[in-house]
Design a protein around this motif. Structure first.
Motif, PDB file in Angstrom:
ATOM      1  N   LEU A 125      -1.719   0.144   6.661  1.00 35.44           N
ATOM      2  CA  LEU A 125      -1.652   0.761   5.329  1.00 35.44           C
ATOM      3  C   LEU A 125      -0.444   1.679   5.173  1.00 35.44           C
ATOM      4  O   LEU A 125      -0.213   2.222   4.094  1.00 35.44           O
ATOM      5  CB  LEU A 125      -2.950   1.540   5.047  1.00 35.44           C
ATOM      6  CG  LEU A 125      -4.224   0.700   5.086  1.00 35.44           C
ATOM      7  CD1 LEU A 125      -5.464   1.570   4.960  1.00 35.44           C
ATOM      8  CD2 LEU A 125      -4.218  -0.342   3.967  1.00 35.44           C
ATOM      9  N   ASP A 172      -3.195  -7.710  -2.872  1.00 33.73           N
ATOM     10  CA  ASP A 172      -3.120  -6.847  -1.684  1.00 33.73           C
ATOM     11  C   ASP A 172      -4.326  -7.047  -0.774  1.00 33.73           C
ATOM     12  O   ASP A 172      -4.199  -7.100   0.452  1.00 33.73           O
ATOM     13  CB  ASP A 172      -3.052  -5.372  -2.109  1.00 33.73           C
ATOM     14  CG  ASP A 172      -1.667  -4.991  -2.620  1.00 33.73           C
ATOM     15  OD1 ASP A 172      -0.736  -5.808  -2.473  1.00 33.73           O
ATOM     16  OD2 ASP A 172      -1.527  -3.885  -3.185  1.00 33.73           O
ATOM     17  N   ARG A 205      -6.321   2.087  -4.345  1.00 33.63           N
ATOM     18  CA  ARG A 205      -5.640   1.083  -3.533  1.00 33.63           C
ATOM     19  C   ARG A 205      -5.833   1.277  -2.023  1.00 33.63           C
ATOM     20  O   ARG A 205      -6.152   0.339  -1.307  1.00 33.63           O
ATOM     21  CB  ARG A 205      -4.157   1.070  -3.888  1.00 33.63           C
ATOM     22  CG  ARG A 205      -3.427  -0.081  -3.248  1.00 33.63           C
ATOM     23  CD  ARG A 205      -2.043  -0.192  -3.786  1.00 33.63           C
ATOM     24  NE  ARG A 205      -2.072  -0.605  -5.197  1.00 33.63           N
ATOM     25  CZ  ARG A 205      -0.981  -0.818  -5.909  1.00 33.63           C
ATOM     26  NH1 ARG A 205       0.194  -0.635  -5.373  1.00 33.63           N
ATOM     27  NH2 ARG A 205      -1.060  -1.212  -7.160  1.00 33.63           N
ATOM     28  N   VAL A 207      -3.895   5.820  -6.694  1.00 32.39           N
ATOM     29  CA  VAL A 207      -3.594   4.882  -7.772  1.00 32.39           C
ATOM     30  C   VAL A 207      -4.663   4.999  -8.844  1.00 32.39           C
ATOM     31  O   VAL A 207      -5.847   5.023  -8.534  1.00 32.39           O
ATOM     32  CB  VAL A 207      -3.548   3.442  -7.219  1.00 32.39           C
ATOM     33  CG1 VAL A 207      -3.323   2.435  -8.325  1.00 32.39           C
ATOM     34  CG2 VAL A 207      -2.448   3.342  -6.193  1.00 32.39           C
ATOM     35  N   MET A 212       0.837  -1.187   0.000  1.00 32.89           N
ATOM     36  CA  MET A 212       0.000   0.000   0.000  1.00 32.89           C
ATOM     37  C   MET A 212       0.882   1.250   0.000  1.00 32.89           C
ATOM     38  O   MET A 212       1.898   1.305   0.665  1.00 32.89           O
ATOM     39  CB  MET A 212      -0.867   0.017   1.258  1.00 32.89           C
ATOM     40  CG  MET A 212      -1.919  -1.051   1.296  1.00 32.89           C
ATOM     41  SD  MET A 212      -3.246  -0.672   0.172  1.00 32.89           S
ATOM     42  CE  MET A 212      -4.031  -2.250   0.034  1.00 32.89           C
ATOM     43  N   THR A 213       0.475   2.245  -0.736  1.00 25.61           N
ATOM     44  CA  THR A 213       1.236   3.492  -0.781  1.00 25.61           C
ATOM     45  C   THR A 213       0.306   4.643  -0.442  1.00 25.61           C
ATOM     46  O   THR A 213      -0.901   4.499  -0.373  1.00 25.61           O
ATOM     47  CB  THR A 213       1.821   3.735  -2.178  1.00 25.61           C
ATOM     48  OG1 THR A 213       0.734   3.997  -3.055  1.00 25.61           O
ATOM     49  CG2 THR A 213       2.630   2.570  -2.672  1.00 25.61           C
ATOM     50  N   THR A 214       0.894   5.807  -0.232  1.00 25.52           N
ATOM     51  CA  THR A 214       0.065   6.978   0.063  1.00 25.52           C
ATOM     52  C   THR A 214      -0.410   7.636  -1.230  1.00 25.52           C
ATOM     53  O   THR A 214      -1.228   8.532  -1.209  1.00 25.52           O
ATOM     54  CB  THR A 214       0.861   8.003   0.875  1.00 25.52           C
ATOM     55  OG1 THR A 214       2.031   8.325   0.137  1.00 25.52           O
ATOM     56  CG2 THR A 214       1.218   7.453   2.219  1.00 25.52           C
ATOM     57  N   ASP A 215       0.133   7.208  -2.363  1.00 19.87           N
ATOM     58  CA  ASP A 215      -0.244   7.834  -3.634  1.00 19.87           C
ATOM     59  C   ASP A 215      -1.598   7.337  -4.100  1.00 19.87           C
ATOM     60  O   ASP A 215      -1.988   6.212  -3.863  1.00 19.87           O
ATOM     61  CB  ASP A 215       0.804   7.484  -4.707  1.00 19.87           C
ATOM     62  CG  ASP A 215       2.175   7.968  -4.300  1.00 19.87           C
ATOM     63  OD1 ASP A 215       2.244   9.019  -3.639  1.00 19.87           O
ATOM     64  OD2 ASP A 215       3.157   7.275  -4.617  1.00 19.87           O
ATOM     65  N   ASN A 224      -3.296  11.731   5.657  1.00 22.94           N
ATOM     66  CA  ASN A 224      -3.627  11.042   4.403  1.00 22.94           C
ATOM     67  C   ASN A 224      -4.755  10.031   4.615  1.00 22.94           C
ATOM     68  O   ASN A 224      -5.724   9.983   3.847  1.00 22.94           O
ATOM     69  CB  ASN A 224      -2.362  10.345   3.884  1.00 22.94           C
ATOM     70  CG  ASN A 224      -2.443  10.062   2.406  1.00 22.94           C
ATOM     71  OD1 ASN A 224      -3.522   9.912   1.866  1.00 22.94           O
ATOM     72  ND2 ASN A 224      -1.298   9.983   1.746  1.00 22.94           N
ATOM     73  N   LEU A 263      -4.110  -8.348   3.075  1.00 19.59           N
ATOM     74  CA  LEU A 263      -4.630  -7.543   4.190  1.00 19.59           C
ATOM     75  C   LEU A 263      -5.660  -8.319   4.999  1.00 19.59           C
ATOM     76  O   LEU A 263      -5.639  -8.305   6.230  1.00 19.59           O
ATOM     77  CB  LEU A 263      -5.283  -6.263   3.644  1.00 19.59           C
ATOM     78  CG  LEU A 263      -4.350  -5.098   3.339  1.00 19.59           C
ATOM     79  CD1 LEU A 263      -5.113  -3.977   2.656  1.00 19.59           C
ATOM     80  CD2 LEU A 263      -3.683  -4.582   4.597  1.00 19.59           C
ATOM     81  N   LEU A 265       0.283   4.730   6.347  1.00 10.68           N
ATOM     82  CA  LEU A 265      -0.105   6.071   5.909  1.00 10.68           C
ATOM     83  C   LEU A 265       0.119   7.070   7.031  1.00 10.68           C
ATOM     84  O   LEU A 265       0.183   6.704   8.203  1.00 10.68           O
ATOM     85  CB  LEU A 265      -1.590   6.084   5.542  1.00 10.68           C
ATOM     86  CG  LEU A 265      -2.037   5.217   4.379  1.00 10.68           C
ATOM     87  CD1 LEU A 265      -3.556   5.217   4.303  1.00 10.68           C
ATOM     88  CD2 LEU A 265      -1.452   5.730   3.074  1.00 10.68           C
ATOM     89  N   LEU A 308      -3.882  -5.611  -7.038  1.00 15.54           N
ATOM     90  CA  LEU A 308      -4.918  -5.122  -6.116  1.00 15.54           C
ATOM     91  C   LEU A 308      -5.563  -6.277  -5.356  1.00 15.54           C
ATOM     92  O   LEU A 308      -5.720  -6.234  -4.135  1.00 15.54           O
ATOM     93  CB  LEU A 308      -5.995  -4.355  -6.894  1.00 15.54           C
ATOM     94  CG  LEU A 308      -5.719  -2.887  -7.206  1.00 15.54           C
ATOM     95  CD1 LEU A 308      -6.854  -2.314  -8.043  1.00 15.54           C
ATOM     96  CD2 LEU A 308      -5.551  -2.066  -5.941  1.00 15.54           C
TER      97      LEU A 308
END
Lengths: 226, 114
Positions: free
Chosen positions: B46, A18, B22, A6, A1-4, B52, A22, B48, A15
């Motif tokens: 996550l 992931d 995501r 998507v 997981m990223t903060t960007d 965010n 999770l 974060l 996806l």
């Protein structure tokens, strides 16, 4: 997981992968299998003196023919099972809450409590309708059914529900093994024939040891996962 | 003259931008599994920042997919997030579409079609 953020065109395989990872992580964090097995093992061991002391044995013909009634089982187990399932539910909810999660244990605790009621009802009915001992021994399937509704059997059936709730394959395998030990029953060649009271001790000890070993195994596995 | 057979819509056309992201998909997944999840657990899982994560949770809350409940445990403030029925359905539909997409990619990615 990223903060960007998507884009919608993100790789669906990744996806989905992931999502599964999770979900698996959350399930692992919710589990407290070793506590459930430990509580049930303790309840099983504490039952042994209750059964021994509370058994009503009447022998005739110089002790060659004996009738017995396991009153201790009937007095101890209904309350013990209800207390055990309450304790397990409490521990699960408390541990999950401390981790910041909800718990999935309620259907398990309710199943266990319902099975405790079933066991008590069946044993009371058997006492009423089988007041006179049968002249012929019961067929094998009746004995298996009897062991299934007995406390050790209901513990196994309820554990199947817990395995389903937690999607815990290891617990499912363990429970099937435990049920085999209880229902066959498997005594590993350990029997005591010194008295009617003592005859029931080996199987109860074996059932308790299996639960205790399971608790230890799941506790070690959990420690390794963390 | 006959009308051409309408081909089934591509799974991409049914994707919901609110869910098909995501981080938000992660929030929905964790909340679905946990029944109820604390803000701090989501942040850890996550990876974060609080700001965010808060933005993503607000998007989901505005869309009616999650409910946010703030309270205290002792002196410590805690924020719990619960999945709504709409959120549960949206997650199931998103996962269904992802599976359709994967199946579609696998059936059309033969060497001749590339």
């Amino acid at each position: 997981m990223t903060t960007d953020s998507v884009p919608a065109g993100a790789d669906p395989r990744r996806l989905l992968s992931d999502v599964r990872a999770l979900a698996h992580r959350v399930r692992l964090d919710q589990r407290l299998t070793w506590v459930a097995l430990l509580v049930l093992a303790v309840a099983t061991f504490v039952a042994i003196p209750f059964d021994y002391v509370g058994m009503d044995v009447r022998c005739v013909n110089g002790g060659s023919e004996c009738q017995f009634s396991r009153d201790g089982v009937l007095y101890y187990w209904p309350a013990a099972l209800l207390i055990a399932y309450t304790a397990i539910a409490f521990c699960y909810v408390r541990a999950a809450r401390a981790r910041g999660l909800g718990a999935r244990v309620l259907p398990y605790a309710l199943t266990g409590a319902a099975l405790a009621v079933v066991f008590t009802t069946v044993w009371l009915l058997a006492r009423v309708y089988l007041a006179d001992p049968p002249t012929e021994p019961f067929p094998g399937w009746v004995m298996v059914l009897d062991r299934l509704v007995a406390p050790a059997g209901t513990i196994g059936v309820a554990l199947l529900v817990l395995a389903r709730l937690e999607r815990n394959v290891a617990l499912l395998v363990f429970t099937l093994g435990y049920l085999a030990v209880v229902l066959v029953p498997i005594d590993f060649g350990w029997t005591i024939h010194s008295s009617v009271r003592a005859e029931f001790i080996p199987q109860q000890v074996i059932n308790g040891v299996v639960l205790l070993l399971g608790a230890a195994g799941f506790a070690i596995a959990r420690r390794r996962q963390r | 003259m006959t009308a051409p057979d309408p081909s089934p819509a591509h799974p991409v056309t049914g994707l919901d931008d609110v869910v098909h992201q995501r981080v938000r998909l992660g929030i929905l997944t964790i909340t679905h599994e946990a029944r109820r999840v604390e803000f701090g657990y989501l942040r850890t899982q996550l990876q974060l920042t609080a700001g965010n994560l808060s933005q993503h949770v607000t998007v989901l809350e505005t869309a009616g997919l999650v409910e946010v409940e703030k309270g205290y445990e002792g002196k410590r403030g805690r924020t719990w997030i619960t999945l709504t029925a709409a959120g549960d359905q949206a997650l199931a539909e998103e996962i269904g579409r992802l599976k359709q997409l994967i199946a579609r990619v696998e059936t059309t990615s033969t060497p001749e079609e590339r």
